[in-house]
Scaffold this motif. Structure first.
Motif, PDB file in Angstrom:
ATOM      1  N   GLU A 134      23.198  39.536 -15.691  1.00  0.00           N
ATOM      2  CA  GLU A 134      23.420  40.978 -15.709  1.00  0.00           C
ATOM      3  C   GLU A 134      22.699  41.626 -16.885  1.00  0.00           C
ATOM      4  O   GLU A 134      22.100  42.699 -16.752  1.00  0.00           O
ATOM      5  N   ARG A 135      22.741  40.951 -18.054  1.00  0.00           N
ATOM      6  CA  ARG A 135      22.020  41.483 -19.219  1.00  0.00           C
ATOM      7  C   ARG A 135      20.520  41.522 -18.952  1.00  0.00           C
ATOM      8  O   ARG A 135      19.841  42.485 -19.328  1.00  0.00           O
ATOM      9  N   GLN A 136      20.004  40.466 -18.318  1.00  0.00           N
ATOM     10  CA  GLN A 136      18.584  40.445 -17.988  1.00  0.00           C
ATOM     11  C   GLN A 136      18.228  41.578 -17.037  1.00  0.00           C
ATOM     12  O   GLN A 136      17.180  42.218 -17.186  1.00  0.00           O
ATOM     13  N   ARG A 137      19.110  41.826 -16.060  1.00  0.00           N
ATOM     14  CA  ARG A 137      18.860  42.905 -15.105  1.00  0.00           C
ATOM     15  C   ARG A 137      18.834  44.254 -15.820  1.00  0.00           C
ATOM     16  O   ARG A 137      17.946  45.088 -15.576  1.00  0.00           O
ATOM     17  N   VAL A 138      19.798  44.459 -16.732  1.00  0.00           N
ATOM     18  CA  VAL A 138      19.851  45.716 -17.477  1.00  0.00           C
ATOM     19  C   VAL A 138      18.622  45.863 -18.374  1.00  0.00           C
ATOM     20  O   VAL A 138      18.026  46.949 -18.474  1.00  0.00           O
ATOM     21  N   MET A 140      15.644  44.492 -17.969  1.00  0.00           N
ATOM     22  CA  MET A 140      14.459  44.745 -17.159  1.00  0.00           C
ATOM     23  C   MET A 140      14.430  46.196 -16.692  1.00  0.00           C
ATOM     24  O   MET A 140      13.366  46.836 -16.662  1.00  0.00           O
ATOM     25  N   HIS A 141      15.603  46.716 -16.328  1.00  0.00           N
ATOM     26  CA  HIS A 141      15.678  48.128 -15.916  1.00  0.00           C
ATOM     27  C   HIS A 141      15.316  49.032 -17.084  1.00  0.00           C
ATOM     28  O   HIS A 141      14.567  50.004 -16.918  1.00  0.00           O
ATOM     29  N   GLU A 142      15.852  48.708 -18.278  1.00  0.00           N
ATOM     30  CA  GLU A 142      15.560  49.510 -19.457  1.00  0.00           C
ATOM     31  C   GLU A 142      14.079  49.420 -19.834  1.00  0.00           C
ATOM     32  O   GLU A 142      13.457  50.424 -20.198  1.00  0.00           O
ATOM     33  N   LEU A 143      13.518  48.209 -19.733  1.00  0.00           N
ATOM     34  CA  LEU A 143      12.096  48.038 -20.034  1.00  0.00           C
ATOM     35  C   LEU A 143      11.245  48.862 -19.083  1.00  0.00           C
ATOM     36  O   LEU A 143      10.284  49.532 -19.512  1.00  0.00           O
ATOM     37  N   SER A 144      11.575  48.818 -17.801  1.00  0.00           N
ATOM     38  CA  SER A 144      10.839  49.603 -16.815  1.00  0.00           C
ATOM     39  C   SER A 144      10.930  51.095 -17.132  1.00  0.00           C
ATOM     40  O   SER A 144       9.935  51.825 -17.052  1.00  0.00           O
ATOM     41  N   HIS A 145      12.133  51.525 -17.509  1.00  0.00           N
ATOM     42  CA  HIS A 145      12.340  52.940 -17.847  1.00  0.00           C
ATOM     43  C   HIS A 145      11.493  53.340 -19.059  1.00  0.00           C
ATOM     44  O   HIS A 145      10.846  54.395 -19.054  1.00  0.00           O
ATOM     45  N   ARG A 146      11.471  52.477 -20.075  1.00  0.00           N
ATOM     46  CA  ARG A 146      10.705  52.796 -21.282  1.00  0.00           C
ATOM     47  C   ARG A 146       9.210  52.811 -21.005  1.00  0.00           C
ATOM     48  O   ARG A 146       8.477  53.668 -21.519  1.00  0.00           O
ATOM     49  N   ILE A 147       8.758  51.856 -20.203  1.00  0.00           N
ATOM     50  CA  ILE A 147       7.328  51.819 -19.877  1.00  0.00           C
ATOM     51  C   ILE A 147       6.914  53.077 -19.135  1.00  0.00           C
ATOM     52  O   ILE A 147       5.867  53.676 -19.430  1.00  0.00           O
ATOM     53  N   LYS A 148       7.724  53.493 -18.169  1.00  0.00           N
ATOM     54  CA  LYS A 148       7.411  54.708 -17.414  1.00  0.00           C
ATOM     55  C   LYS A 148       7.380  55.926 -18.326  1.00  0.00           C
ATOM     56  O   LYS A 148       6.486  56.775 -18.215  1.00  0.00           O
ATOM     57  N   ASN A 149       8.357  56.021 -19.235  1.00  0.00           N
ATOM     58  CA  ASN A 149       8.381  57.146 -20.162  1.00  0.00           C
ATOM     59  C   ASN A 149       7.167  57.132 -21.081  1.00  0.00           C
ATOM     60  O   ASN A 149       6.552  58.173 -21.354  1.00  0.00           O
ATOM     61  N   THR A 150       6.817  55.927 -21.567  1.00  0.00           N
ATOM     62  CA  THR A 150       5.665  55.810 -22.454  1.00  0.00           C
ATOM     63  C   THR A 150       4.376  56.203 -21.748  1.00  0.00           C
ATOM     64  O   THR A 150       3.552  56.941 -22.299  1.00  0.00           O
TER      65      THR A 150
END
Length: 338
Positions: A134-138, A140-150
């Motif tokens: 679950e932590r890995q899923r969260v 990965m979701h957070e990483l994807s969100h940050r990459i998109k924002n960046t």
């Protein structure tokens, strides 16, 4: 090696030793009325009941009330009879009422003549593994969100820098400098596991990044933690203000200076963060006839957190921000976009 005795008593002791040594597994047998008949050491460690407490009790006590109401124990038994096993992958209940995630199977127990005698249930505690997944899923979701924002910010910086530049060389320099400021803010956040950055750290990074002389920039204020979104926004804003001051404002002449002051003001229900950027001793200031990318970036980035005002007084540019401290520190505040 001495061979194991084939007597039934020796074999029973041998099987019992195996059963009790399997401490990572809860191994439970139940009769045809779904009552516990045996309970190994692994079951005691995982579920909490001693064998003397649980034998004779309905095995359904280890299921959650929701699963009992939905008939999950009965469905497992039906699957064990019709398919050979009933898979178990769900939350279970310990003696103290706490939950753990288990995986295992239920299988039918039959006599030598093929008569159904009961069921054998084997469970393993997979709570830690599930939490890690679950932590890995969260993450990965957070990483994807940050990459998109960046990427969104970088795209905006690139597009707007080209639009406002007078030459390809100027555009290239502006893009490189702005992205470098953004990258430096990321480095600061990574040092704190992407949790926060302090206002004075962001100011200091801006001074170092642009090579500003310490005696030309006076910064003061209390220790204030900023969320990642606010830290990135302030990094871009201070970079734009300092770059503009170096090219056209107070820092473009030897006599000029910049004061950066921030403070926290107590306010019922929503403490306020006040920021002041004040330029002094520079060339006479004139209000711009139209907003460039830098001023739009500053206004858009900061207005996500509070009220922004510019004063193009002849004596020097002044910027004021009256922001919600809660918004500046809230991890999920919407990102300010360039």
């Amino acid at each position: 090696m001495t061979p194991i005795s084939s007597s039934s008593r020796a074999r029973e002791r041998f099987l019992e030793a195996i059963l009790q040594s399997a401490i990572e597994y809860a191994i439970i047998s139940v009769d045809l009325e779904s009552r516990v008949t045996t309970w190994n050491e692994g079951a005691r460690r995982i579920l909490g009941w001693d064998e003397t407490e649980i034998v004779g009790q309905p095995v359904a006590v280890i299921f959650t009330p929701e699963d009992r109401e939905a008939g999950v124990p009965q469905r497992e038994m039906t699957a064990a009879l019709t398919e050979g096993h009933g898979d178990d992958e769900r939350w279970h209940v310990r003696k103290d009422g706490s939950l753990f995630w288990a995986s295992g199977q239920l299988m039918a127990l039959r006599s030598d003549e093929g008569e159904l005698e009961g069921f054998l249930k084997i469970l393993r505690d997979r709570t830690e593994q599930r939490e890690n997944e679950e932590r890995q899923r969260v993450l990965m979701h957070e990483l994807s969100h940050r990459i998109k924002n960046t990427l969104t910010v970088v795209q905006a910086i690139t597009n707007q820098s080209f639009r406002s530049a007078n030459s390809m060389e100027e555009a290239e320099q502006s893009i490189r400098a702005r992205i470098n400021a953004y990258a430096n803010a990321h480095d600061i956040l990574l040092q704190k596991n992407w949790l926060s950055a302090t206002m004075d750290t962001i100011v200091e990074a801006t001074e170092i990044n642009l090579g500003l002389e310490p005696n030309r920039v006076k910064a003061s204020g209390p220790a204030v933690n900023l969320s990642p979104q606010a830290a990135l926004a302030f990094s871009l804003v201070l970079h734009e203000l300092a770059t503009n001051a170096t090219k056209y404002g107070a820092l473009s002449v030897d006599s000029g200076s910049v004061e950066i002051e921030w403070s926290v003001r107590k306010n019922a229900g929503d403490d306020r963060f006040d920021l002041l950027w004040q330029e002094r001793g520079g060339p006479v200031v004139e209000a711009p006839s139209k907003k460039g990318f830098g001023s739009r970036l500053v206004n858009t980035s900061l207005s996500a957190f509070g009220d922004v005002s510019f004063d193009y007084a002849a004596t020097g540019l002044t910027l004021k921000l009256d922001a919600s401290l809660q918004k500046l520190q809230y991890q999920n505040c919407p990102d300010a976009e360039a």
